[in-house]
Design an enzyme around this catalytic site. Structure first.
Site, short mmCIF file in Angstrom:
data_model
loop_
_atom_site.label_atom_id
_atom_site.label_comp_id
_atom_site.label_asym_id
_atom_site.label_seq_id
_atom_site.Cartn_x
_atom_site.Cartn_y
_atom_site.Cartn_z
N ASP A 98 -1.13 7.08 -9.54
CA ASP A 98 -2.03 6.10 -8.91
C ASP A 98 -3.16 5.68 -9.85
O ASP A 98 -4.30 5.50 -9.43
CB ASP A 98 -2.61 6.67 -7.60
CG ASP A 98 -1.53 7.00 -6.58
OD1 ASP A 98 -0.53 6.26 -6.50
OD2 ASP A 98 -1.65 8.02 -5.88
N ASP A 137 1.36 2.54 -13.81
CA ASP A 137 1.51 3.01 -15.19
C ASP A 137 2.12 4.41 -15.16
O ASP A 137 2.67 4.82 -14.14
CB ASP A 137 0.18 2.93 -15.95
CG ASP A 137 -0.86 3.89 -15.39
OD1 ASP A 137 -0.52 4.72 -14.52
OD2 ASP A 137 -2.01 3.84 -15.85
N GLY A 181 8.06 2.20 6.48
CA GLY A 181 8.34 0.84 6.00
C GLY A 181 7.51 -0.26 6.61
O GLY A 181 7.93 -1.41 6.64
N SER A 182 6.28 0.08 7.06
CA SER A 182 5.49 -1.01 7.66
C SER A 182 4.99 -1.99 6.59
O SER A 182 4.86 -3.18 6.86
CB SER A 182 4.33 -0.45 8.48
OG SER A 182 3.35 0.14 7.67
N LEU A 220 7.25 7.67 -10.38
CA LEU A 220 8.25 7.23 -11.36
C LEU A 220 7.87 7.79 -12.73
O LEU A 220 6.71 7.69 -13.15
CB LEU A 220 8.33 5.71 -11.38
CG LEU A 220 8.89 5.07 -10.09
CD1 LEU A 220 8.65 3.57 -10.08
CD2 LEU A 220 10.39 5.39 -9.94
N ARG A 223 7.85 9.27 -4.53
CA ARG A 223 8.04 9.97 -5.80
C ARG A 223 7.31 9.21 -6.90
O ARG A 223 7.25 7.98 -6.86
CB ARG A 223 9.52 10.05 -6.15
CG ARG A 223 10.32 10.84 -5.15
CD ARG A 223 11.72 11.03 -5.64
NE ARG A 223 11.77 11.97 -6.75
CZ ARG A 223 11.83 13.29 -6.59
NH1 ARG A 223 11.85 13.83 -5.40
NH2 ARG A 223 11.87 14.09 -7.64
N HIS A 283 -1.93 1.90 -2.34
CA HIS A 283 -2.39 3.26 -2.10
C HIS A 283 -3.51 3.23 -1.07
O HIS A 283 -4.42 2.40 -1.16
CB HIS A 283 -2.87 3.89 -3.41
CG HIS A 283 -3.29 5.31 -3.24
ND1 HIS A 283 -2.38 6.34 -3.14
CD2 HIS A 283 -4.52 5.87 -3.12
CE1 HIS A 283 -3.02 7.48 -2.96
NE2 HIS A 283 -4.32 7.22 -2.95
N GLY A 286 0.75 7.26 -15.06
CA GLY A 286 -0.01 8.30 -14.36
C GLY A 286 0.17 8.23 -12.85
O GLY A 286 0.96 7.44 -12.33
C1 GRF Z 1 0.96 3.46 3.10
O1 GRF Z 1 -0.23 4.03 3.59
C2 GRF Z 1 0.84 3.19 1.61
O2 GRF Z 1 -0.45 2.84 1.21
C3 GRF Z 1 1.24 4.50 1.00
O3 GRF Z 1 2.26 4.99 1.83
C4 GRF Z 1 2.12 4.45 3.14
C5 GRF Z 1 3.41 3.78 3.46
O4 GRF Z 1 3.45 3.35 4.80
N1 GRF Z 1 1.63 4.35 -0.38
P1 GRF Z 1 4.65 2.43 5.28
O5 GRF Z 1 5.94 3.20 5.03
O6 GRF Z 1 4.60 1.14 4.50
O7 GRF Z 1 4.43 2.21 6.74
#
Ligand code: GRF
Length: 205
Positions: A144, A140, A11-12, A92, A90, A108, A142
């Site tokens: 990413d 969307d 959750g950063s 969606l 997951r 991503h 797909g």
């Molecule tokens: C991040 O690298 C994000 O780009 C990816 O998952 C990771 C989540 O990290 N989708 P955090 O839980 O927000 O620390």
């Protein structure tokens, strides 16, 4: 704008979004945080910020679609106008995406379309690229694959491990995600098919 966030792990990015809201630089209201992982650190971070949380464990449902239907009901109940995926592990399903009458964004840790899916930083290292980075995009149907809103490059350094590269990318993520959301909610994101144009605005460029 009433915003829900889905997060599965640490959750950063969620924390960065909460911080940007608190500082007044991000004009959204985070009304709900959901996870499919019981005990995700992201849920604790949300609770500490006083944001209501809910867990949607897939195993509590007969099938994945039922879990996503529940997610949609929860979002409607919360009158969600924007959904942000922040490490939601997951994909969606197409039904969810079709029924969501609000934008869905994701971050991503690679320069898409390179290295979609899991372990993007490992994929980048194994491929041997010299530059990777992160991408904020609309979601969307797909993997990413939605229209790209913002990207930023990060150098891959000699001796980088998956962890060191992930950490360097993460620092950029924490700035880029709030920035992309801000532009979207301020109406500065114009989309024509796959192509997204960021409209210039004083103070943002
Ligand atoms: C991040 O690298 C994000 O780009 C990816 O998952 C990771 C989540 O990290 N989708 P955090 O839980 O927000 O620390």
């Amino acid at each position: 704008m009433r915003t829900a966030i889905l997060a599965s792990g640490r959750g950063s990015n969620l924390q960065a979004l909460i911080k940007a809201c608190a500082s007044g630089s991000l004009p959204i209201e985070i009304v709900a945080v959901g996870s499919e992982q019981l005990g995700a650190a992201a849920l604790e971070r949300a609770k500490e910020a006083g944001i209501p949380t809910r867990v949607f464990q897939v195993r509590d449902y007969p099938h994945r679609q039922a879990q996503e239907e529940d997610l949609l009901i929860w979002m409607r109940e919360n009158q969600v106008e924007l959904l942000l995926l922040a490490g939601y592990m997951r994909v969606l399903g197409p039904q969810f995406i079709r029924q969501a009458n609000f934008p869905v964004m994701n971050i991503h840790p690679s320069l898409l379309p390179a290295f979609p899916g899991l372990h993007a930083q490992r994929q980048a290292l194994e491929y041997g690229v010299k530059v990777s980075g992160c991408t904020v995009h609309l979601v969307d149907e797909g993997l990413d694959s939605g229209p790209i809103i913002l990207q930023e490059a990060v150098s891959v350094l000699p001796g980088d491990t998956e962890e060191s590269l992930a950490q360097r990318i993460l620092e950029v993520e924490h700035r880029l995600y709030p920035e992309a959301v801000r532009r979207l909610v301020l109406g500065k994101v114009e989309r024509t098919g796959r192509r997204v144009q960021i409209l210039l605005q004083e103070g943002l460029e």
